[in-house]
Design an enzyme around this catalytic site. Structure first.
Site, PDB file in Angstrom:
ATOM      1  N   HIS A 118      17.765 -12.682   6.196  1.00  0.00           N
ATOM      2  CA  HIS A 118      16.555 -12.454   5.389  1.00  0.00           C
ATOM      3  C   HIS A 118      16.720 -12.735   3.899  1.00  0.00           C
ATOM      4  CE1 HIS A 118      16.309  -9.895   9.010  1.00  0.00           C
ATOM      5  NE2 HIS A 118      15.109 -10.417   9.063  1.00  0.00           N
TER       6      HIS A 118
ATOM      7  N   GLY B  39       8.997  -2.279  -4.286  1.00  0.00           N
ATOM      8  CA  GLY B  39       8.466  -2.645  -2.968  1.00  0.00           C
ATOM      9  C   GLY B  39       7.860  -4.041  -2.989  1.00  0.00           C
TER      10      GLY B  39
ATOM     11  N   ARG C  30       6.229  -7.740  -8.198  1.00  0.00           N
ATOM     12  CA  ARG C  30       6.725  -6.813  -9.221  1.00  0.00           C
ATOM     13  C   ARG C  30       8.168  -7.171  -9.592  1.00  0.00           C
ATOM     14  NH1 ARG C  30       3.353  -2.173 -10.371  1.00  0.00           N
ATOM     15  NH2 ARG C  30       1.535  -3.412 -10.852  1.00  0.00           N
TER      16      ARG C  30
ATOM     17  N   GLU D 129      -3.046  10.386   9.697  1.00  0.00           N
ATOM     18  CA  GLU D 129      -4.093  11.157  10.405  1.00  0.00           C
ATOM     19  C   GLU D 129      -3.673  12.614  10.574  1.00  0.00           C
ATOM     20  OE1 GLU D 129      -7.037   9.985  11.482  1.00  0.00           O
ATOM     21  OE2 GLU D 129      -6.706   7.913  10.874  1.00  0.00           O
TER      22      GLU D 129
ATOM     23  N   ARG E 116      10.648 -15.599   3.489  1.00  0.00           N
ATOM     24  CA  ARG E 116       9.474 -14.814   3.889  1.00  0.00           C
ATOM     25  C   ARG E 116       8.668 -14.298   2.702  1.00  0.00           C
ATOM     26  NH1 ARG E 116       9.719 -12.071   9.399  1.00  0.00           N
ATOM     27  NH2 ARG E 116      11.314 -13.250  10.460  1.00  0.00           N
TER      28      ARG E 116
ATOM     29  N   MET F 127       7.372   5.794   0.739  1.00  0.00           N
ATOM     30  CA  MET F 127       7.692   5.352   2.108  1.00  0.00           C
ATOM     31  C   MET F 127       9.065   4.687   2.256  1.00  0.00           C
ATOM     32  SD  MET F 127       3.910   4.064   3.328  1.00  0.00           S
ATOM     33  CE  MET F 127       4.325   4.145   5.061  1.00  0.00           C
ATOM     34  N   GLU F 128       9.960   4.830   1.275  1.00  0.00           N
ATOM     35  CA  GLU F 128      11.223   4.077   1.353  1.00  0.00           C
ATOM     36  C   GLU F 128      12.500   4.836   0.996  1.00  0.00           C
ATOM     37  OE1 GLU F 128       8.567   2.941  -0.497  1.00  0.00           O
ATOM     38  OE2 GLU F 128       7.798   1.448   0.895  1.00  0.00           O
TER      39      GLU F 128
ATOM     40  N   ASP G 164      -1.131   7.921  -7.563  1.00  0.00           N
ATOM     41  CA  ASP G 164      -2.333   8.567  -7.026  1.00  0.00           C
ATOM     42  C   ASP G 164      -1.965  10.001  -6.667  1.00  0.00           C
ATOM     43  OD1 ASP G 164      -1.113   6.564  -4.799  1.00  0.00           O
ATOM     44  OD2 ASP G 164      -1.645   8.468  -3.873  1.00  0.00           O
TER      45      ASP G 164
ATOM     46  N   ARG H 146      15.693   2.227  -6.283  1.00  0.00           N
ATOM     47  CA  ARG H 146      14.303   1.912  -5.939  1.00  0.00           C
ATOM     48  C   ARG H 146      13.419   2.221  -7.133  1.00  0.00           C
ATOM     49  NH1 ARG H 146       9.563   1.708  -3.599  1.00  0.00           N
ATOM     50  NH2 ARG H 146       8.282   3.549  -3.314  1.00  0.00           N
ATOM     51  N   ILE H 147      12.500   1.323  -7.470  1.00  0.00           N
ATOM     52  CA  ILE H 147      11.488   1.578  -8.490  1.00  0.00           C
ATOM     53  C   ILE H 147      10.136   1.367  -7.807  1.00  0.00           C
ATOM     54  CG2 ILE H 147      12.750   1.193 -10.650  1.00  0.00           C
ATOM     55  CD1 ILE H 147      12.088  -1.730 -10.532  1.00  0.00           C
TER      56      ILE H 147
ATOM     57  N   SER I  57       5.981   3.316  -6.614  1.00  0.00           N
ATOM     58  CA  SER I  57       4.920   4.280  -6.854  1.00  0.00           C
ATOM     59  C   SER I  57       4.956   5.365  -5.782  1.00  0.00           C
ATOM     60  CB  SER I  57       3.566   3.579  -6.855  1.00  0.00           C
ATOM     61  OG  SER I  57       3.366   2.975  -5.597  1.00  0.00           O
TER      62      SER I  57
ATOM     63  N   ARG J 213      -1.084   0.306 -14.730  1.00  0.00           N
ATOM     64  CA  ARG J 213       0.018   0.201 -13.768  1.00  0.00           C
ATOM     65  C   ARG J 213       1.203  -0.547 -14.352  1.00  0.00           C
ATOM     66  NH1 ARG J 213      -1.409   1.407  -8.008  1.00  0.00           N
ATOM     67  NH2 ARG J 213      -3.400   2.373  -8.260  1.00  0.00           N
TER      68      ARG J 213
HETATM   69  N1  HPA Z   1       1.327   7.732   0.498  1.00  0.00           N
HETATM   70  C1  HPA Z   1       2.400   7.013   0.815  1.00  0.00           C
HETATM   71  N2  HPA Z   1       2.992   6.195  -0.045  1.00  0.00           N
HETATM   72  C2  HPA Z   1       2.479   6.091  -1.276  1.00  0.00           C
HETATM   73  C3  HPA Z   1       1.365   6.811  -1.663  1.00  0.00           C
HETATM   74  C4  HPA Z   1       0.761   7.676  -0.742  1.00  0.00           C
HETATM   75  O1  HPA Z   1      -0.236   8.357  -1.029  1.00  0.00           O
HETATM   76  N3  HPA Z   1       1.078   6.475  -2.961  1.00  0.00           N
HETATM   77  C5  HPA Z   1       2.007   5.580  -3.320  1.00  0.00           C
HETATM   78  N4  HPA Z   1       2.865   5.350  -2.320  1.00  0.00           N
END
Ligand code: HPA
Length: 234
Positions: free
Chosen positions: A4, A20, A24, A162, A43, A180-181, A204, A87-88, A90, A217
């Site tokens: 990869h 991610g 960026r 959910e 990719r 998520m990482e 957020d 990791r950098i 959000s 951002r």
């Molecule tokens: N959920 C998951 N990952 C994220 C979020 C979120 O609300 N905001 C930024 N990364």
């Protein structure tokens, strides 16, 4: 070259910053590094190596979610011998005292599962950040005047979750933010004896529904890049 990553041997630095988003990575490399060379585009996952204050650095996209990050970090460590991985990215705020634009330094990360879960079986391994990086990043963030929180985060498998009950339990147990990482990054660093940290900006908020305006951002992302670079080379 790996499956990869198209970089030749020696083209990836010992210190790797991992946003991610591959674009960026491009923006950060062009903004903060000199002598920049693109070393991967397989990719569309862009990676760049350049210099920052006399130090060689690679900035490489990780993609979204732990399975994607795991592919790149495995190859960066095992094939290119990356030693410091930051990791950098959000995250979504989960506490009332965590505001939009705040910086989160993840000491550890809770999960439902990671790509490493198969190894641990019934054990709940608690992956943690490298202390020297965490301490240096905290000092750098304070120097910048960023409102900074240090503590546990949650690395989710699902963005469109959910299961609101799970987020409620995370909040109840003091988890600062969701992304998520990070957990898999910390697992892989622990397994291979490398240094890792996640430096995050709150983009957020899960309770208030507030979100970082898009024009802000870039500035927030830039602060994170500088905190990560200062931590890596302090
Ligand atoms: N959920 C998951 N990952 C994220 C979020 C979120 O609300 N905001 C930024 N990364």
């Amino acid at each position: 070259m790996t499956i990869h990553i198209g970089a030749k041997p020696g083209e990836i630095a010992e210190t790797v910053l991992l946003p991610g988003d591959p674009y960026r990575a491009k923006w950060a490399a062009e903004t903060f590094l000199t002598d920049v060379k693109m070393i991967n585009e397989v990719r569309g996952m862009l990676g760049f190596t350049g210099m920052w204050q006399g130090n060689r650095v690679t900035i490489h996209g990780s993609g979204m979610g732990m399975p994607s990050l795991s592919i790149y970090v495995n190859e960066l460590i095992r094939d290119y011998d990356a030693k410091t991985l930051i990791r950098i990215g959000s995250c979504g705020g989960m506490q009332a005292n965590v505001g939009i634009r705040d910086v989160i330094l993840a000491m550890t990360s809770s999960t439902l599962s990671t790509p490493s879960s198969g190894i641990f079986k019934e054990l709940n391994f608690a992956p943690c950040a490298d202390w020297s990086l965490l301490e240096a990043a905290h000092k750098a963030a304070i120097r910048k005047g960023a409102t900074t929180h240090v503590g546990g985060i949650y690395s989710a498998d699902v963005f469109y979750d959910e299961r609101p009950d799970l987020n409620e339990q995370m909040t109840r147990h003091g988890i600062l933010a969701v992304e998520m990482e990070a957990a898999e990054l910390y697992n892989l660093a622990a397994r291979h004896g490398r240094r890792a940290l996640a430096v995050l900006t709150v983009s957020d908020h899960l309770q208030t529904g507030e979100a970082l305006p898009s024009e802000d951002r870039e500035k927030s992302f830039g602060d994170m890049v500088e905190i990560a670079l200062e931590a890596a080379f302090s």
